[in-house]
Write an enzyme that holds these catalytic residues in place. Structure first.
Site, PDB file in Angstrom:
ATOM      1  N   CYS A  65      35.648  58.176  41.503  1.00 22.69           N
ATOM      2  CA  CYS A  65      35.601  56.950  42.106  1.00 22.69           C
ATOM      3  C   CYS A  65      37.059  56.593  42.485  1.00 22.69           C
ATOM      4  O   CYS A  65      38.188  56.558  41.701  1.00 22.69           O
ATOM      5  CB  CYS A  65      35.214  56.105  41.208  1.00 22.69           C
ATOM      6  SG  CYS A  65      35.220  54.349  42.190  1.00 22.69           S
ATOM      7  N   CYS A  69      38.660  50.468  37.114  1.00 26.94           N
ATOM      8  CA  CYS A  69      37.988  50.139  35.740  1.00 26.94           C
ATOM      9  C   CYS A  69      38.103  51.026  34.963  1.00 26.94           C
ATOM     10  O   CYS A  69      37.981  51.894  34.562  1.00 26.94           O
ATOM     11  CB  CYS A  69      36.895  49.941  36.237  1.00 26.94           C
ATOM     12  SG  CYS A  69      36.310  49.711  38.013  1.00 26.94           S
ATOM     13  N   CYS A  72      35.833  53.049  32.543  1.00 30.09           N
ATOM     14  CA  CYS A  72      34.969  53.325  32.728  1.00 30.09           C
ATOM     15  C   CYS A  72      35.224  55.050  33.619  1.00 30.09           C
ATOM     16  O   CYS A  72      36.009  55.737  33.340  1.00 30.09           O
ATOM     17  CB  CYS A  72      34.412  52.989  35.013  1.00 30.09           C
ATOM     18  SG  CYS A  72      34.313  54.469  35.610  1.00 30.09           S
ATOM     19  N   CYS A 142      16.056  49.110  41.673  1.00 35.06           N
ATOM     20  CA  CYS A 142      17.206  47.859  41.327  1.00 35.06           C
ATOM     21  C   CYS A 142      18.422  48.891  41.953  1.00 35.06           C
ATOM     22  O   CYS A 142      18.661  50.527  41.517  1.00 35.06           O
ATOM     23  CB  CYS A 142      18.720  48.226  40.417  1.00 35.06           C
ATOM     24  SG  CYS A 142      19.990  47.119  39.889  1.00 35.06           S
ATOM     25  N   CYS A 202      20.712  40.894  39.549  1.00 36.57           N
ATOM     26  CA  CYS A 202      21.284  41.909  37.978  1.00 36.57           C
ATOM     27  C   CYS A 202      22.462  41.322  37.745  1.00 36.57           C
ATOM     28  O   CYS A 202      23.382  42.282  38.799  1.00 36.57           O
ATOM     29  CB  CYS A 202      20.612  43.077  37.968  1.00 36.57           C
ATOM     30  SG  CYS A 202      21.094  44.214  36.436  1.00 36.57           S
ATOM     31  N   ARG A 272      18.613  42.809  28.446  1.00 38.08           N
ATOM     32  CA  ARG A 272      18.908  44.319  28.499  1.00 38.08           C
ATOM     33  C   ARG A 272      19.758  44.927  27.936  1.00 38.08           C
ATOM     34  O   ARG A 272      20.993  44.900  27.942  1.00 38.08           O
ATOM     35  CB  ARG A 272      18.534  44.491  29.788  1.00 38.08           C
ATOM     36  CG  ARG A 272      18.522  45.807  29.323  1.00 38.08           C
ATOM     37  CD  ARG A 272      18.279  46.687  31.694  1.00 38.08           C
ATOM     38  NE  ARG A 272      17.660  46.322  32.033  1.00 38.08           N
ATOM     39  CZ  ARG A 272      17.632  46.173  33.277  1.00 38.08           C
ATOM     40  NH1 ARG A 272      18.902  46.228  34.411  1.00 38.08           N
ATOM     41  NH2 ARG A 272      16.794  44.997  34.017  1.00 38.08           N
TER      42      ARG A 272
HETATM   43  S1  SF4 Z   1      32.883  51.047  37.514  1.00 38.09           S
HETATM   44 FE1  SF4 Z   1      34.002  52.852  37.847  1.00 38.09          FE
HETATM   45  S2  SF4 Z   1      32.198  54.015  39.678  1.00 38.09           S
HETATM   46 FE2  SF4 Z   1      32.205  51.205  38.855  1.00 38.09          FE
HETATM   47  S3  SF4 Z   1      33.755  50.485  41.174  1.00 38.09           S
HETATM   48 FE3  SF4 Z   1      34.686  50.896  38.421  1.00 38.09          FE
HETATM   49  S4  SF4 Z   1      35.977  52.638  38.158  1.00 38.09           S
HETATM   50 FE4  SF4 Z   1      34.474  52.910  39.994  1.00 38.09          FE
END
Ligand code: SF4
Length: 370
Positions: A65, A69, A72, A142, A202, A272
């Site tokens: 990605c 984040c 992540c 979902c 959600c 959840r």
């Molecule tokens: S949570 Fe992970 S997969 Fe989703 S946008 Fe952020 S870095 Fe990318």
């Protein structure tokens, strides 16, 4: 009547707690933990009885990605050794999703890494969802594809998608500490777009990312303001190779207090218990069923959960029933009950707190855990 009884009464009437009351739940001592759980259970029982809804995650595009984040394992520059693959073909998605359905899931969650889908991506996912719904009309779908552009939510809805997930994750004030490539407001607007298109909203949070109690209360009230139908509560899975690696700050008791606070703030929402439950709640997982009414079955996007059969056994042993499965729940009765002794509240015992990277199910030739 105790303050917790009063809080439960208000929640049953769908009256939110004050900020001070929500903070008091988070700040309550371990001596009061069972009272907190019992009060939250009254609310849970009012709206959901003793039913547990099972959801099943399918990672339809994993890793690589461009977003950053911090929590992540799929982020840009991630050193986590997770599975990486582009869009799965429809038959691969169906195989994983239907394994979850066979395990008892009433909702499958199709999740793709990335900032957000192109229109072509949406067409691809919509086609997969149409194929799944034609074979499993009773199962909810979902989609979780990131930030949505104009018109994309409507096209997903037209394909038979039930819900759209996009988590706020943390408070607006803490957001810049966990992501720099998009903003909190982007997330709020995607939840609103999904809702406007008729998709069931959600949206939830991740605890354990260095936030304060005030941040947790802020995000809970921000979620309430969005009126989500379901609120996943994740506990940070601190993958090696991510900026939040090694951040083990949660105790099982704190996890239960966080869940209870969310239940009081969003009393009628499907709360959840999501990622990280095994490694943070550990032997107290069954107590959480008294607060939440929904869990993920089996594995998560990039890490392994406990065996699906153990999830079903836990639900049966705790005296709950799987939604849609009547009164009988598969699974044995050999697992031990919750052990709440010794809640010293300091650093959690780490013996069982190991992140297992997912190596089975979607994107592999190994059967899914369901
Ligand atoms: S949570 Fe992970 S997969 Fe989703 S946008 Fe952020 S870095 Fe990318």
């Amino acid at each position: 009547m105790t303050w917790l009884d009063a809080l439960a009464d208000k929640a049953i009437d769908c009256v939110p707690p004050t900020r001070e009351e929500a903070l008091a739940v988070l700040g309550s001592p371990d001596d009061d933990l069972m009272d907190v759980v019992a009060a939250a259970f009254r609310v849970r029982r009012q709206f959901f009885g003793r039913r547990v809804k099972l959801n099943y995650l399918v990672n339809i595009k994993s890793g690589l990605c461009p977003e950053d984040c911090f929590y992540c394992s799929q982020r840009v520059g991630s050193g986590a050794d997770v599975l990486k693959y582009s869009w799965l073909k429809t038959d691969e998605v169906l195989a994983s999703a239907e394994a979850g359905v066979a395990g008892g899931a009433r909702r499958v969650c199709l999740v793709a890494s990335g900032r957000g889908p192109t229109d072509k991506d949406v067409d691809r996912v919509a086609s997969t969802i149409s194929a799944f719904k034609s074979r499993n009309p009773e199962v909810e779908v979902c989609a979780c594809l990131g930030l949505l552009s104009d018109g994309q939510a409507s096209r997903l809805a037209a394909a038979g998608t039930t819900a759209y997930n996009h988590n706020l994750n943390t408070s607006g004030g803490h957001y810049a500490d966990i992501c720099t490539t998009h903003e909190y407001a982007d997330r709020v607007s995607t939840v609103e777009s999904a809702k406007s298109a008729g998709l069931s909203p959600c949206s939830g949070l991740i605890a354990g990312m260095g936030e304060t109690d005030e941040d947790l209360v802020d995000v809970a009230f921000a979620l309430r303001a969005l009126s989500p139908d379901s609120v996943p509560v994740n506990f940070l899975i601190p993958f090696d190779g991510t900026p939040l690696a090694g951040q083990w700050t949660l105790t099982p008791q704190r996890c239960l207090r966080i869940l209870a606070m969310v239940r009081f703030v969003c009393p009628s929402a499907e709360v959840r218990l999501a990622g990280g439950r095994e490694i943070h709640l550990r032997t107290l997982q069954p107590l959480a069923l008294h607060v939440v009414n929904s869990i993920f079955l089996g594995d998560y996007l990039t890490s392994e959960g406990q065996p699906g059969a153990a999830d079903l056994a836990m639900i049966a042993d705790a005296g709950f029933t799987v939604e849609g499965a009547g009164e009988s729940v598969a699974g044995g009765s050999e697992s031990g009950g919750p052990e709440s002794g010794g809640s010293a509240g300091a650093v959690p015992a780490r013996a069982a707190s190991v992140v297992h990277v997912r190596r089975r199910g979607a994107g592999t030739d190994i059967p899914a855990n369901a």
